[in-house]
Design a protein around this motif. Structure first.
Motif, mmCIF file in Angstrom:
data_model
loop_
_atom_site.group_PDB
_atom_site.id
_atom_site.type_symbol
_atom_site.label_atom_id
_atom_site.label_comp_id
_atom_site.label_asym_id
_atom_site.label_seq_id
_atom_site.Cartn_x
_atom_site.Cartn_y
_atom_site.Cartn_z
ATOM 1 N N GLU A 1 -5.106 -1.256 -1.700
ATOM 2 C CA GLU A 1 -6.455 -0.784 -2.041
ATOM 3 C C GLU A 1 -6.377 0.671 -2.455
ATOM 4 O OE1 GLU A 1 -9.415 -1.618 0.877
ATOM 5 O OE2 GLU A 1 -8.904 -3.744 0.954
ATOM 6 N N LEU A 2 -7.012 0.979 -3.591
ATOM 7 C CA LEU A 2 -6.974 2.340 -4.103
ATOM 8 C C LEU A 2 -8.346 2.985 -3.964
ATOM 9 C CD1 LEU A 2 -4.901 1.775 -7.364
ATOM 10 C CD2 LEU A 2 -4.074 2.445 -5.104
ATOM 11 N N ASP A 3 -8.330 4.255 -3.602
ATOM 12 C CA ASP A 3 -9.563 5.009 -3.456
ATOM 13 C C ASP A 3 -9.905 5.668 -4.791
ATOM 14 O OD1 ASP A 3 -11.612 6.656 -2.090
ATOM 15 O OD2 ASP A 3 -10.217 8.266 -2.599
ATOM 16 N N GLY A 4 -11.074 5.348 -5.324
ATOM 17 C CA GLY A 4 -11.472 5.826 -6.649
ATOM 18 C C GLY A 4 -11.442 7.332 -6.784
ATOM 19 N N GLU A 5 -11.979 8.007 -5.795
ATOM 20 C CA GLU A 5 -12.061 9.468 -5.884
ATOM 21 C C GLU A 5 -10.667 10.104 -5.825
ATOM 22 O OE1 GLU A 5 -14.708 11.242 -3.012
ATOM 23 O OE2 GLU A 5 -14.144 13.262 -3.657
ATOM 24 N N GLY A 6 -9.853 9.571 -4.912
ATOM 25 C CA GLY A 6 -8.479 10.079 -4.808
ATOM 26 C C GLY A 6 -7.739 9.897 -6.129
ATOM 27 N N LEU A 7 -7.917 8.713 -6.708
ATOM 28 C CA LEU A 7 -7.256 8.377 -7.975
ATOM 29 C C LEU A 7 -7.725 9.314 -9.091
ATOM 30 C CD1 LEU A 7 -5.252 6.216 -8.825
ATOM 31 C CD2 LEU A 7 -7.186 4.723 -9.390
ATOM 32 N N THR B 1 -5.935 12.587 -9.404
ATOM 33 C CA THR B 1 -4.478 12.614 -9.622
ATOM 34 C C THR B 1 -4.105 12.846 -11.087
ATOM 35 O OG1 THR B 1 -4.322 10.234 -10.039
ATOM 36 C CG2 THR B 1 -4.008 10.963 -7.755
ATOM 37 N N MET C 1 1.061 4.027 -3.073
ATOM 38 C CA MET C 1 0.645 5.417 -2.841
ATOM 39 C C MET C 1 1.814 6.370 -3.064
ATOM 40 S SD MET C 1 -2.411 4.996 -2.553
ATOM 41 C CE MET C 1 -2.719 6.767 -2.586
ATOM 42 N N GLN D 1 0.844 -1.201 0.000
ATOM 43 C CA GLN D 1 0.000 0.000 0.000
ATOM 44 C C GLN D 1 0.886 1.261 0.000
ATOM 45 O OE1 GLN D 1 -3.379 -0.001 -0.087
ATOM 46 N NE2 GLN D 1 -3.554 2.222 -0.021
ATOM 47 N N SER E 1 1.543 9.301 -5.819
ATOM 48 C CA SER E 1 1.655 10.675 -5.327
ATOM 49 C C SER E 1 2.919 11.374 -5.820
ATOM 50 C CB SER E 1 1.634 10.694 -3.794
ATOM 51 O OG SER E 1 0.511 9.990 -3.323
#
Ligand SMILES: [Zn+2]
Length: 338
Positions: free
Chosen positions: A268-274, A277, A246, A242, A250
């Motif tokens: 695990e990736l967060d859709g909204e965060g991704l 980017t 990240m 993880q 980032s």
């Protein structure tokens, strides 16, 4: 024949097994010249990926063809050959598109830490060298079988182009060869993330221009600092945690690319965060077969020397010590000679 078998956490034994034979007419049996321990072998070795029963190990190999099935046409006994960790027919749509590790008929090679190996789809899987190599070329040719091909795919998937600034997350053998690959592809600045002096030294030898010792958010901040707050054009993720994933995402500039080849464990990736980017993500099990002809050529003509990642060579019967040395990070990568 004897080979390596993993019984459970930190329990590798060198034991008698059945010698491989031709099962299908498209098979070859090769006599292993060299094999090695992979960073990914350490996941089951450490008990992070559970081992249900005694399991033969090894998926990196090169050697001499001893026997081929009746349908094999291009591979012949006596040739020195290299293959990838997935056998592939090299003819199906996915192979044709250059994704041989997604071959419709793929078979994982998992018994290579032994003196002999059965290779399915010999014509599709194996690539022969121009001649039987001299002994000093064998470590680099073996590296092409997985680590070099995987480092190369990380750079390829991250769209490394001449003049770019590239960051590499992970200082294992794959990360180090990712540095070498980025250099070959013309990267101008290569930032290697490593805390270990011997690995930093090899990274510099392979073409790293900067070393970042910080990890996580601090590592990201350092990359931003080195790139005028912009981020790297391309980032190679060569760990699979993880934190490393990240860190890679980032560290990448908007519009830049992450090539990820570390086998993910709990990522695990967060859709909204991704979404915000603006970063391209491409990775997976490296289709090493796509790169084999070119990489063999580079090694054969002594343009690259990826075999330098092997800092420990042992006879195959000491395979258990080979695992231990890598587990305890005393060795970057162990080469085994039957
Ligand atoms: Zn295929």
């Amino acid at each position: 024949m004897r080979g390596a078998i993993l019984y459970g956490p930190r329990d590798v034994r060198f034991e008698e097994r059945d010698a491989p034979t031709i099962i299908k007419s498209t098979d070859a049996v090769i006599r292993i010249s060299a094999t090695c321990v992979c960073g990914s072998d350490l996941w089951p070795y450490r008990g992070i990926s559970p081992v249900a029963q005694p399991t033969p190990m090894g998926h990196e190999y090169c050697g001499i063809v001893e026997e081929v099935g009746s349908a094999v046409t291009s591979i012949k006994p006596g040739q020195f050959v290299i293959g990838s960790f997935f056998a592939s027919d090299n003819t199906c749509p996915h192979c044709q598109a250059g994704y041989q590790t997604s071959c419709q008929h793929k078979e994982f090679i998992s018994t290579a830490q032994a003196s002999r190996l059965r290779v399915p789809f010999a014509d599709g899987t194996l690539v022969a060298t121009p001649d039987v190599p001299s002994d000093d070329l064998i470590p680099s040719l073996l590296a092409v079988s997985d680590v070099m091909g995987t480092g190369w795919f990380a750079a390829d998937a991250a769209n490394v182009k001449p003049g770019m600034t590239v960051a590499v997350v992970g200082d294992g053998a794959v990360g180090l060869l990712g540095v070498l690959s980025a250099k070959q592809m013309g990267a101008e600045r290569i930032i290697a993330m490593s805390r270990h002096e011997s690995r930093q030294k090899l990274a510099r030898e392979f073409g790293a221009t900067d070393i970042v010792t910080e990890r996580g958010d601090e590592g990201v901040a350092r990359i931003k600092e080195l790139t005028n707050g912009i981020g790297a054009d391309a980032v190679l993720e060569c760990v699979g945690t993880q934190e490393s994933m990240m860190q890679a995402i980032s560290s990448t500039r908007p519009g830049g690319s992450v090539g990820y080849v570390g086998v993910p464990h709990g990522v695990e990736l967060d859709g909204e965060g991704l979404f915000f980017t603006h970063v391209h993500l491409h990775g997976g099990p490296a289709p090493v077969r796509r790169f084999l002809p070119d990489l063999i050529d580079l090694v054969w003509n002594e343009k690259i020397n990826p075999g330098k990642v092997f800092d420990l060579t042992l006879p195959l019967d000491q395979v258990a010590e080979g695992y231990r040395a890598m587990d305890e990070r005393r060795a970057i990568k162990t080469l085994l000679r039957p």
